[in-house]
Write an enzyme that holds these catalytic residues in place. Structure first.
Site, short mmCIF file in Angstrom:
data_model
loop_
_atom_site.label_atom_id
_atom_site.label_comp_id
_atom_site.label_asym_id
_atom_site.label_seq_id
_atom_site.Cartn_x
_atom_site.Cartn_y
_atom_site.Cartn_z
CB SER A 37 -0.91 0.01 1.24
OG SER A 37 -1.75 -1.11 1.22
CB CYS A 38 4.26 1.72 -0.61
SG CYS A 38 5.65 2.86 -0.78
N GLY A 39 3.15 4.25 -2.29
CA GLY A 39 3.23 4.92 -3.58
C GLY A 39 4.24 4.26 -4.51
#
Length: 162
Positions: A37-39
């Site tokens: 769930s990271c950029g």
């Protein structure tokens, strides 16, 4: 020459099996801490592309999910594997969720941070920090989370040719 300490580590994979890093002797290995769930999560696509292109020449990618950066890897090992397989078609090795900084840092990451040049205190700054390890088990390069996988391709090709 003494054998690289890199090969002395045994780490659990996402299915709970112990994996000896000595199984990767003679391979070029990229070790990367990952999060779903990271950029930077779209880097999975670039990692998979590199893996598909070079796995038959000896490239291995070892992914270590970590929830230490803004809680961006909250899922279970099974959920992480399902996500990466379904969304990014990941086929490289996924390991158990782990800790890369602080007092509970796993020994492999203690070693990588010591051997791979880094910044102040050698802490891992964010998800998708990458380490490139030679066929002989030497940590040669540390790449920032901002380094896209494709930007590592020339370094990988050189190591594979050695």
């Amino acid at each position: 020459m003494t054998e690289s300490e890199f090969y002395s580590f045994v780490v659990p994979d996402a299915q709970g099996n112990d994996v000896k890093l000595s199984d990767y002797k003679g391979k070029v290995v990229m070790v990367v801490n990952v999060a779903s769930s990271c950029g930077k999560t779209p880097q999975y696509a670039g990692l998979q592309k590199l893996y598909e292109k070079y796995k038959d020449q000896g490239l291995e990618i070892l992914a270590f999910p970590c929830n230490q950066f803004a809680f961006q890897e909250r899922g279970s090992n099974e959920e992480i594997c399902t996500f990466t397989r379904d969304k990014y078609k990941v086929t490289f090795k996924m390991f158990a969720k782990t800790t890369v900084n602080g007092g509970d840092t796993i020994p492999l990451y203690q070693y990588l941070k010591k051997e791979g040049e880094g910044s102040l205190f050698n802490a891992i700054k964010w998800n998708f920090t990458k380490f490139l390890v030679s066929k002989s088990g030497k940590v040669l390069q540390r790449y920032s989370p901002n380094t896209e996988p494709e930007d590592m391709e020339e370094d990988i090709k050189k190591l594979l040719a050695e």
